[in-house]
Write an enzyme that holds these catalytic residues in place. Structure first.
Site, PDB file in Angstrom:
ATOM      1  N   ASP A   1       0.816  -1.219   0.000  1.00 19.36           N
ATOM      2  CA  ASP A   1       0.000   0.000   0.000  1.00 19.36           C
ATOM      3  C   ASP A   1       0.852   1.273   0.000  1.00 19.36           C
ATOM      4  O   ASP A   1       0.414   2.331   0.439  1.00 19.36           O
ATOM      5  CB  ASP A   1      -0.966   0.012   1.190  1.00 19.36           C
ATOM      6  CG  ASP A   1      -0.260  -0.017   2.530  1.00 19.36           C
ATOM      7  OD1 ASP A   1       0.982  -0.159   2.546  1.00 19.36           O
ATOM      8  OD2 ASP A   1      -0.942   0.088   3.568  1.00 19.36           O
ATOM      9  N   GLU A   2       2.077   1.174  -0.517  1.00 16.97           N
ATOM     10  CA  GLU A   2       2.955   2.336  -0.586  1.00 16.97           C
ATOM     11  C   GLU A   2       3.731   2.295  -1.890  1.00 16.97           C
ATOM     12  O   GLU A   2       4.264   1.256  -2.276  1.00 16.97           O
ATOM     13  CB  GLU A   2       3.912   2.356   0.601  1.00 16.97           C
ATOM     14  CG  GLU A   2       4.844   3.564   0.622  1.00 16.97           C
ATOM     15  CD  GLU A   2       5.726   3.588   1.844  1.00 16.97           C
ATOM     16  OE1 GLU A   2       5.280   4.067   2.894  1.00 16.97           O
ATOM     17  OE2 GLU A   2       6.878   3.123   1.752  1.00 16.97           O
TER      18      GLU A   2
END
Length: 298
Positions: free
Chosen positions: A18-19
């Site tokens: 998620d980055e």
């Protein structure tokens, strides 16, 4: 989420599920204002996933990450060129990549607590002993000078998403709803890339930071959420422990293969394409197929 970044950016590097980092150099003519671009990214991700995110915009990956981390959740930070050192100066030394808990513990007795202090001459001898030949690299980062390029992922063998909650929870219905939402987005991304998944993995982290995961294979490769959800729901139920509170949940789809042209009949295939077109315009959850009620737990 990857479908959004692929649509917006020519170059994306995923550092976790998620980055990610993106190189916006070639977008500056189209989007000269970094604040406007950051808002565009946040809105696009929210429209696609229903999730808020934090965006950091800077000349390098290190400053962008520190800016984003310091403005969570749902923030937007822009560090203009030439102001990187000023932005970093008062930040905790632990925020700098390469300075983990052990190194920070060795710096603490010196009284060295901020990134800016890494550049003060009075610490030069002690820092040289601690970092050796790495000191020049550390001090470059402390000035906001970062030559590490954005490197696009060349091959994706899985898709996944996870999130940390604001409060720990043992609400099984909430966990089901969360993973179901992740699945809708991931299944949509699979179809956009012409892929299908053969297996799934559910991840939970409890309030004591203990991580448990469980993987399960689907009956065959799939990319349509209602047919995938029963397996994922069963895995979740097997992982969840009564009275245990969780602070993070994640879902991964793996063993990705090219979707078979005959995966669904012609009528279903046309309906899926129409549904995906609406999803692209209005976000996930706008429509479903086959009378499936998506706002229920099952």
């Amino acid at each position: 989420m990857q479908a959004v970044t692929d649509r917006l950016f020519p170059l994306t590097e995923w550092s976790s599920i998620d980055e990610f980092y993106v190189d916006t150099t070639n977008l500056q003519i189209l989007h000269p204002d970094p604040l406007v671009l950051g808002l565009l990214v946040k809105q696009a991700i929210f429209d696609s996933t229903g999730l808020h995110c934090t965006v950091g915009v800077a000349t390098g990956k290190t400053v962008a990450k520190i800016a984003a981390d310091s403005h969570k959740p749902d923030g937007l930070a822009v560090v203009p060129p030439g102001t990187e050192a000023d932005f970093l100066r008062g930040r905790p030394v632990r925020a700098l990549p390469g300075i983990g808990p052990k190194t920070a513990a060795r710096l603490e007795p010196l009284g060295l607590k901020t990134i800016g202090e890494l550049l003060e001459r009075r610490w030069e001898s002690a820092l040289q002993s601690l970092f050796g030949t790495r000191l020049h690299w550390v001090q470059e980062l402390a000035r906001g000078i970062d030559h590490d390029p954005v490197v696009a992922d060349r091959e994706s063998k899985s898709l996944s998403h996870e999130t940390t909650f604001e409060q720990d929870t043992n609400d099984r219905a909430f966990l089901e709803q969360l993973l179901h939402g992740f699945l809708k987005t991931l299944a949509y991304d699979l179809r956009q890339d012409g892929l299908a998944a053969e297996s799934c993995t559910v991840k939970l982290k409890d309030s004591h930071f203990s991580i448990t995961t469980k993987q399960r294979s689907f009956p065959h490769s799939l990319n349509y959420e209602p047919e995938m959800w029963p397996t994922i729901k069963q895995v979740l139920h097997e992982l969840v422990k009564p009275e245990t509170k969780y602070r993070l949940a994640g879902l991964g789809l793996s063993s990705l293969t090219a979707a078979s042209p005959g995966l669904y009949d012609q009528r279903r295939d046309k309906a899926l394409k129409a549904m995906d077109a609406l999803t692209a315009r209005h976000g996930p959850g706008i429509i479903g197929l086959g009378g499936v009620t998506h706002n229920e737990s099952d």
